[in-house]
Design an enzyme around this catalytic site. Structure first.
Site, mmCIF file in Angstrom:
data_model
loop_
_atom_site.group_PDB
_atom_site.id
_atom_site.type_symbol
_atom_site.label_atom_id
_atom_site.label_comp_id
_atom_site.label_asym_id
_atom_site.label_seq_id
_atom_site.Cartn_x
_atom_site.Cartn_y
_atom_site.Cartn_z
ATOM 1 N N ASP A 124 -2.241 -18.533 2.375
ATOM 2 C CA ASP A 124 -3.399 -19.264 1.864
ATOM 3 C C ASP A 124 -3.871 -20.318 2.854
ATOM 4 O O ASP A 124 -5.073 -20.520 3.054
ATOM 5 C CB ASP A 124 -3.112 -19.879 0.494
ATOM 6 C CG ASP A 124 -1.714 -20.441 0.369
ATOM 7 O OD1 ASP A 124 -0.931 -20.347 1.327
ATOM 8 O OD2 ASP A 124 -1.396 -20.982 -0.711
ATOM 9 N N ASP B 195 -4.984 -6.921 5.987
ATOM 10 C CA ASP B 195 -6.191 -6.227 5.548
ATOM 11 C C ASP B 195 -7.252 -7.235 5.116
ATOM 12 O O ASP B 195 -8.433 -7.120 5.473
ATOM 13 C CB ASP B 195 -5.829 -5.302 4.384
ATOM 14 C CG ASP B 195 -6.958 -4.366 3.987
ATOM 15 O OD1 ASP B 195 -7.965 -4.288 4.723
ATOM 16 O OD2 ASP B 195 -6.832 -3.712 2.953
ATOM 17 N N ASP C 198 -10.680 -9.268 7.968
ATOM 18 C CA ASP C 198 -12.119 -9.217 7.700
ATOM 19 C C ASP C 198 -12.752 -10.602 7.779
ATOM 20 O O ASP C 198 -13.970 -10.718 7.977
ATOM 21 C CB ASP C 198 -12.389 -8.608 6.320
ATOM 22 C CG ASP C 198 -12.281 -7.090 6.333
ATOM 23 O OD1 ASP C 198 -11.949 -6.544 7.398
ATOM 24 O OD2 ASP C 198 -12.509 -6.461 5.291
ATOM 25 N N TYR D 24 0.806 -1.218 0.000
ATOM 26 C CA TYR D 24 0.000 0.000 0.000
ATOM 27 C C TYR D 24 0.841 1.272 0.000
ATOM 28 O O TYR D 24 0.344 2.353 -0.319
ATOM 29 C CB TYR D 24 -0.938 0.020 1.203
ATOM 30 C CG TYR D 24 -1.983 -1.081 1.198
ATOM 31 C CD1 TYR D 24 -2.199 -1.869 0.075
ATOM 32 C CD2 TYR D 24 -2.741 -1.345 2.317
ATOM 33 C CE1 TYR D 24 -3.143 -2.875 0.068
ATOM 34 C CE2 TYR D 24 -3.703 -2.353 2.333
ATOM 35 C CZ TYR D 24 -3.894 -3.113 1.200
ATOM 36 O OH TYR D 24 -4.834 -4.109 1.198
ATOM 37 N N LYS E 188 4.167 -15.480 2.745
ATOM 38 C CA LYS E 188 4.129 -16.233 1.491
ATOM 39 C C LYS E 188 5.572 -16.478 1.057
ATOM 40 O O LYS E 188 5.995 -16.140 -0.050
ATOM 41 C CB LYS E 188 3.334 -15.461 0.429
ATOM 42 C CG LYS E 188 2.986 -16.275 -0.823
ATOM 43 C CD LYS E 188 2.069 -17.438 -0.545
ATOM 44 C CE LYS E 188 1.690 -18.133 -1.857
ATOM 45 N NZ LYS E 188 0.940 -19.394 -1.620
#
Length: 358
Positions: free
Chosen positions: A223, A247, A251, A141, A191
């Site tokens: 994952d 992020d 959620d 970001y 990852k």
């Protein structure tokens, strides 16, 4: 104690849920005899409408002067096709950078009263109580170069994921300190089988772990972590991850709680001489313009963020515990909004929390 707080209600339902969070804050300040100094500013879509920018200089000044900042939600559909620097979310990135808050803490807890509200099977929810620790000021970001260049078949969008050792080290130590006072387990998510940034991430985390010999460290690929959060969420204590992974996966916690409206968050950075943290506090949910103005938004994420502010920025553990206990009492009473299968309005829930505090 003086509590100097800036409120940035933002867009959509942010205005409604922030109002109830502030109602609870005023009630707590009065009950425990604190001097609340409250100011209000503009951030996000409302700031663009009134000033032309999502992060006005006046808002930055107020935030730097405040002890803590309470935020609502940001984003409106009318800005979906606006250039990046004219989108409400850019204001959120701006204030995070200005205040230097590098750690986003998102508690995820399964309340007994909400087990039937979650799509997960009941037995999976027993004992779920975790904190997702998301690095907040690095990664994809913020990395450069970024942007859209070229034209035709050569038009290209670029974002850069980058992390320094120092950025990884400070968020890692934050996660381990939290775990040391909880169930003493950190799950670091990366990852590393594909990304060089994740390879450095894992290397630095492993180097820091021995500083906390009582805390167990485990690694999960992102994952697999996404899958484990719904297969066996009770296995987690403190879950550490970089900005974009955090992020997205935080959620997923809304599946566990039964509603994304339940999730508070704290974004914290440097410590003051008192030991309290500089912080931004906001619910995880978005601005939900489809239900804005109807008085049906769940304010408990915003109220939980007030509890986090009392704890982290002011060190008021008794006051924070009182708010959390009152929220649980309201949940048990069934006096909740429709996302939790209740009929209460946003205002009624805020009033009920104040009454439960006493």
């Amino acid at each position: 104690m003086q509590l100097k707080v800036l409120a940035l209600p933002g867009d959509g339902i942010g205005v409604e849920v922030t109002a109830e969070g502030l109602r609870v804050l005023r009630h707590v300040a009065a009950k425990f005899k604190h001097d609340l100094v409250l100011s209000e500013g503009l951030l996000g879509g409302i700031a663009i409408h009134k000033t032309g920018t999502p992060f006005p200089a006046e808002t930055e000044r107020l935030a730097l002067e405040a002890d803590a900042t309470v935020m609502g939600a940001f984003g409106l559909p009318e800005f979906d096709n606006a250039p990046p620097d004219k989108r409400p979310e850019r204001g959120l990135l701006g204030i995070r950078k200005s205040l230097g808050v590098f750690a986003n803490l998102r508690p995820v807890k399964a309340y007994d009263a909400l087990i039937e509200s979650s799509p997960l099977k009941n037995h999976l929810l027993t004992g779920v109580d975790m904190i997702i620790v998301r690095e907040l000021t690095g990664g994809l970001y913020y990395g450069t170069p970024r942007g859209i260049t070229g034209a035709g078949d050569e038009e290209r969008g670029t974002n850069t994921m980058t992390y320094t050792r120092a950025e990884i080290a400070r968020i890692t130590r934050m996660a381990f300190r939290l775990a040391a006072n909880r169930k003493k387990k950190v799950t670091s998510v990366d990852k590393s089988n594909v990304l060089e940034t994740s390879q450095l991430w894992r290397k630095v985390v492993e180097e820091i772990a021995p500083e906390f010999p009582d805390v167990k460290l485990e690694h999960l690929l992102v994952d697999n972590c996404a899958m484990q959060l719904v297969l066996k969420p009770a296995q987690f204590d403190v879950v550490l991850m970089e900005n974009m992974f955090g992020d997205i996966l935080s959620d997923e916690g809304s599946v566990i709680t039964g509603s994304i409206g339940m999730l508070p968050s704290a974004s914290i950075g440097g410590q003051k001489p008192s030991g309290a943290w500089v912080g931004l506090y906001e619910p995880v949910h978005g601005s939900a313009p489809d239900i804005a103005g109807q008085g049906i938004a769940n304010p408990l994420g915003a109220i939980g963020s007030i509890a986090a502010m009392l704890e982290y920025s002011f060190g008021l553990l008794e006051e924070a515990a009182a708010v959390n206990a009152a929220m649980e009492a309201v949940l048990n009473s069934g006096n909740v909004t429709r996302d939790l299968k209740g009929t209460a309005t946003t205002v009624q829930v805020g009033q009920a929390v104040c009454e439960a505090i006493g």
